[in-house]
Motif scaffolding. Structure first.
Motif, PDB file in Angstrom:
ATOM      1  N   ALA A   1      52.819  70.735   7.797  1.00 32.19           N
ATOM      2  CA  ALA A   1      51.386  70.188   8.084  1.00 32.19           C
ATOM      3  C   ALA A   1      51.545  70.729   9.147  1.00 32.19           C
ATOM      4  O   ALA A   1      49.663  71.185   9.213  1.00 32.19           O
ATOM      5  CB  ALA A   1      50.956  69.341   7.694  1.00 32.19           C
ATOM      6  N   PHE A   2      51.922  70.017  10.061  1.00 30.07           N
ATOM      7  CA  PHE A   2      50.932  70.609  11.613  1.00 30.07           C
ATOM      8  C   PHE A   2      50.669  71.988  11.965  1.00 30.07           C
ATOM      9  O   PHE A   2      49.834  72.202  12.709  1.00 30.07           O
ATOM     10  CB  PHE A   2      52.326  69.330  12.600  1.00 30.07           C
TER      11      PHE A   2
ATOM     12  N   SER B   1      53.687  73.151   1.222  1.00 35.20           N
ATOM     13  CA  SER B   1      53.876  71.693   1.936  1.00 35.20           C
ATOM     14  C   SER B   1      54.545  70.598   1.056  1.00 35.20           C
ATOM     15  O   SER B   1      54.882  70.143   1.406  1.00 35.20           O
ATOM     16  CB  SER B   1      51.947  71.586   1.754  1.00 35.20           C
ATOM     17  N   LEU B   2      54.241  70.778  -0.667  1.00 33.50           N
ATOM     18  CA  LEU B   2      54.410  69.938  -1.759  1.00 33.50           C
ATOM     19  C   LEU B   2      56.194  70.431  -1.885  1.00 33.50           C
ATOM     20  O   LEU B   2      56.983  69.444  -1.896  1.00 33.50           O
ATOM     21  CB  LEU B   2      53.716  69.988  -3.090  1.00 33.50           C
ATOM     22  N   ILE B   3      56.353  70.695  -1.797  1.00 32.15           N
ATOM     23  CA  ILE B   3      57.850  71.456  -1.784  1.00 32.15           C
ATOM     24  C   ILE B   3      58.846  70.661  -1.055  1.00 32.15           C
ATOM     25  O   ILE B   3      59.945  70.201  -0.483  1.00 32.15           O
ATOM     26  CB  ILE B   3      57.769  73.464  -2.160  1.00 32.15           C
ATOM     27  N   LEU B   4      58.260  71.215   0.293  1.00 34.32           N
ATOM     28  CA  LEU B   4      58.585  71.338   1.514  1.00 34.32           C
ATOM     29  C   LEU B   4      58.597  69.856   1.629  1.00 34.32           C
ATOM     30  O   LEU B   4      60.314  68.286   2.398  1.00 34.32           O
ATOM     31  CB  LEU B   4      58.542  72.167   2.967  1.00 34.32           C
ATOM     32  N   THR B   5      58.168  69.232   1.660  1.00 35.88           N
ATOM     33  CA  THR B   5      58.110  67.208   1.232  1.00 35.88           C
ATOM     34  C   THR B   5      58.758  66.686   0.561  1.00 35.88           C
ATOM     35  O   THR B   5      59.418  65.622   0.744  1.00 35.88           O
ATOM     36  CB  THR B   5      56.328  66.789   1.230  1.00 35.88           C
TER      37      THR B   5
ATOM     38  N   LEU C   1      60.165  64.837   7.373  1.00 35.84           N
ATOM     39  CA  LEU C   1      60.295  65.718   7.924  1.00 35.84           C
ATOM     40  C   LEU C   1      59.462  67.594   7.906  1.00 35.84           C
ATOM     41  O   LEU C   1      58.651  67.554   8.740  1.00 35.84           O
ATOM     42  CB  LEU C   1      61.547  65.994   9.267  1.00 35.84           C
ATOM     43  N   PRO C   2      60.273  68.201   7.447  1.00 37.15           N
ATOM     44  CA  PRO C   2      59.966  69.682   7.346  1.00 37.15           C
ATOM     45  C   PRO C   2      58.599  69.831   6.560  1.00 37.15           C
ATOM     46  O   PRO C   2      57.345  70.246   7.106  1.00 37.15           O
ATOM     47  CB  PRO C   2      60.880  69.864   6.050  1.00 37.15           C
TER      48      PRO C   2
ATOM     49  N   ILE D   1      50.716  63.503   9.692  1.00 37.54           N
ATOM     50  CA  ILE D   1      52.170  62.439   9.287  1.00 37.54           C
ATOM     51  C   ILE D   1      52.029  61.794   8.164  1.00 37.54           C
ATOM     52  O   ILE D   1      53.429  61.284   7.407  1.00 37.54           O
ATOM     53  CB  ILE D   1      52.308  61.397  10.520  1.00 37.54           C
ATOM     54  N   LEU D   2      50.960  61.113   7.534  1.00 34.98           N
ATOM     55  CA  LEU D   2      51.678  60.273   6.210  1.00 34.98           C
ATOM     56  C   LEU D   2      51.378  60.782   5.310  1.00 34.98           C
ATOM     57  O   LEU D   2      52.602  60.973   4.330  1.00 34.98           O
ATOM     58  CB  LEU D   2      50.464  59.072   6.282  1.00 34.98           C
ATOM     59  N   LEU D   3      51.032  61.836   4.830  1.00 37.18           N
ATOM     60  CA  LEU D   3      50.328  62.393   3.346  1.00 37.18           C
ATOM     61  C   LEU D   3      50.175  63.602   3.293  1.00 37.18           C
ATOM     62  O   LEU D   3      49.110  64.776   3.710  1.00 37.18           O
ATOM     63  CB  LEU D   3      50.199  61.868   3.089  1.00 37.18           C
TER      64      LEU D   3
END
Length: 50
Positions: free
Chosen positions: A45-46, A30-34, A39-40, A10-12
């Motif tokens: 991550a989940f 993950s870096l790109i989506l964040t 939210l993406p 949730i946080l990072l």
């Protein structure tokens, strides 16, 4: 899934993915989506850390 993983998801989100999969394509996604939006990154991550 451990509570620490849930909190990191949730946080990072990129950090949570990095700790599970290391420096890989999944981490870069993950870096790109964040960067696009928080939210993406959290959703990815989940899904990846399931």
């Amino acid at each position: 899934m451990a509570i620490t993983t849930v909190v990191l998801n949730i946080l990072l989100p990129p950090l949570a993915v990095f700790l599970k999969h290391g420096l890989s394509g999944t981490f870069l996604i993950s870096l790109i989506l964040t960067a696009i939006g928080w939210l993406p990154g959290v959703i990815h991550a989940f899904i990846v850390n399931d």
